[in-house]
Design an enzyme around this catalytic site. Structure first.
Site, PDB file in Angstrom:
ATOM      1  N   ASP A  37      57.518 -55.100  20.012  1.00  0.00           N
ATOM      2  CA  ASP A  37      56.450 -55.143  18.947  1.00  0.00           C
ATOM      3  C   ASP A  37      56.573 -53.437  17.553  1.00  0.00           C
ATOM      4  OD1 ASP A  37      56.972 -52.377  20.604  1.00  0.00           O
ATOM      5  OD2 ASP A  37      55.393 -51.596  20.480  1.00  0.00           O
ATOM      6  N   GLU A  71      56.143 -50.447  22.826  1.00  0.00           N
ATOM      7  CA  GLU A  71      56.926 -49.244  22.647  1.00  0.00           C
ATOM      8  C   GLU A  71      56.002 -48.323  21.918  1.00  0.00           C
ATOM      9  OE1 GLU A  71      60.005 -45.914  21.221  1.00  0.00           O
ATOM     10  OE2 GLU A  71      58.616 -47.913  20.095  1.00  0.00           O
TER      11      GLU A  71
END
Length: 376
Positions: free
Chosen positions: A73, A135
């Site tokens: 991400d 994250e």
């Protein structure tokens, strides 16, 4: 098959995986890893219909077991880009794209490193990857969830290498062997609104909040230690929601953050904050959250081998560091030793995020040789 690191990095950049979106990043990694002989498990987690994509892949049995951790991400691209943030454009020796530094380039380099070593000979022991899609966001349904899943299945590695962009300016500068802990605290002091000319009819909450903040900021938390700088408390917001000069507000709020080293535990610092608040405003409220505890991986054989490989390829002896913000290493450290090493992070989270293509190839060689140095 042998994986070309630049090609894989370009394919990952093209996935618009802005947290919490995935846009095919995990499927791309799954196909690639299965093609190399990995057994891949999806460990998606979170609310139904909005699960965080997570992946655990392992090749081999027994030890030594080295795990690479990372995230697909990325943060939103934001304005000001010259290059298409998801176009994976090359220019003057650089590869541009959101997430190439933080940290799709690191993932591509590790997978390419495994394929390069595998093309030469069968690997020994076990190599695995823990990849999350959460994250950059709340990080509640990513690595934090996968680790107990791994533990239940006997998949905890001997050592974990996290591919965050650890280097400020040049490849080979820094290995992170620890991180500071972080906590946030919101202090709310209630009072009684009134006219400033009639203070006896009001109760000014600011007058009680100020000594609280003074007591908190005047304390020297510690002097640091061999691996960490001194802990730091910072008041980041004070708000009363008042636009008038003749009104005593009814409420005063302060927000603070403490980045703390291994001299402290988060819960102890929260207890201290609550005590200071109670001394000056017994009815005030404190809301606190600990996003991670401080941790340190003591330098040992695994870290020394990584340093030696980096030095051989870059000509730099990396500094062992614990600075910067938090990372998923804060979760991993509770299960096994972990260190972080990746690309140059000078452009991460900025417009026109980029890395040198030469660095991508060099990182692949570093990871390849580290796999071998680790005994794989």
């Amino acid at each position: 098959m042998t994986i070309d690191v630049v090609s894989l990095a370009e394919q990952l950049i093209a996935c618009r995986s802005v947290t919490p979106a995935d846009d095919g990043a995990m499927e791309l990694l799954t196909r690639t890893l299965v093609g190399l002989g990995f057994t891949v498990d999806r460990v998606d987690s979170g609310p139904a219909g909005a699960e965080t994509p997570n992946l655990f892949a392992r090749m081999g049995e027994g030890g030594p077991h080295l795990c690479f951790a990372g995230h697909t991400d990325v943060v939103p691209p934001g304005p000001g880009w010259v290059h298409d943030p998801f176009g994976a454009q090359r220019a003057e020796g650089m590869l541009y794209g959101r997430g190439i530094a933080d940290m799709k380039g690191g993932i591509a380099a590790f997978i390419a490193a495994v394929s390069a070593l595998q093309a030469e000979r069968p690997l020994k022991g076990s190599v695995s990857l823990l990849i999350t899609g959460d994250e950059e966001g709340p990080a509640q349904h990513g690595t934090k969830v996968v680790l107990p899943w791994m533990q239940e299945r006997g998949q905890i590695p001997d050592f974990c290498l996290l591919g965050e962009p650890t280097n400020p300016d040049a490849l080979g500068e820094v290995i992170k062997i620890g991180r500071r802990g972080s906590l946030n605290a919101l202090i709310t002091v209630d009072g009684v609104q009134g006219h400033v000319a009639y203070p006896h009819l009001a109760d000014n909450p600011i007058h009680r909040l100020l000594p609280i903040l003074s007591a908190l900021t005047m304390r020297v938390l510690d002097e640091g230690n061999d691996h960490f700088a001194p802990s730091s408390l910072q008041v980041v917001s004070v708000d009363v929601g008042n636009t008038a000069t003749n009104v005593i507000p009814s409420q005063a709020i302060a927000l603070l953050n403490i980045r703390f080293n291994t001299e402290h535990r988060g819960e102890d610092l929260v207890a201290w904050i609550r005590g200071c608040v109670a001394d000056h405003a017994p009815d005030a409220r404190v809301e606190a959250s600990i996003s991670g505890e401080a941790f340190l991986t003591e330098p040992g054989q695994a870290v020394s081998a990584l340093s030696a490989v980096i030095s051989r390829h870059t000509g730099r002896m990396p500094r062992l560091d614990t600075g910067g913000g938090t990372s998923d290493a804060r979760f991993i450290a509770s299960y096994c030793p972990v260190a972080e090493f990746g690309l140059v992070g000078a452009t991460m989270h900025k417009a026109d995020e980029c890395v040198a293509i030469a660095d991508l190839r060099a990182l692949t060689l570093i990871y390849r040789d580290y796999l071998e140095a680790f005994g794989l």
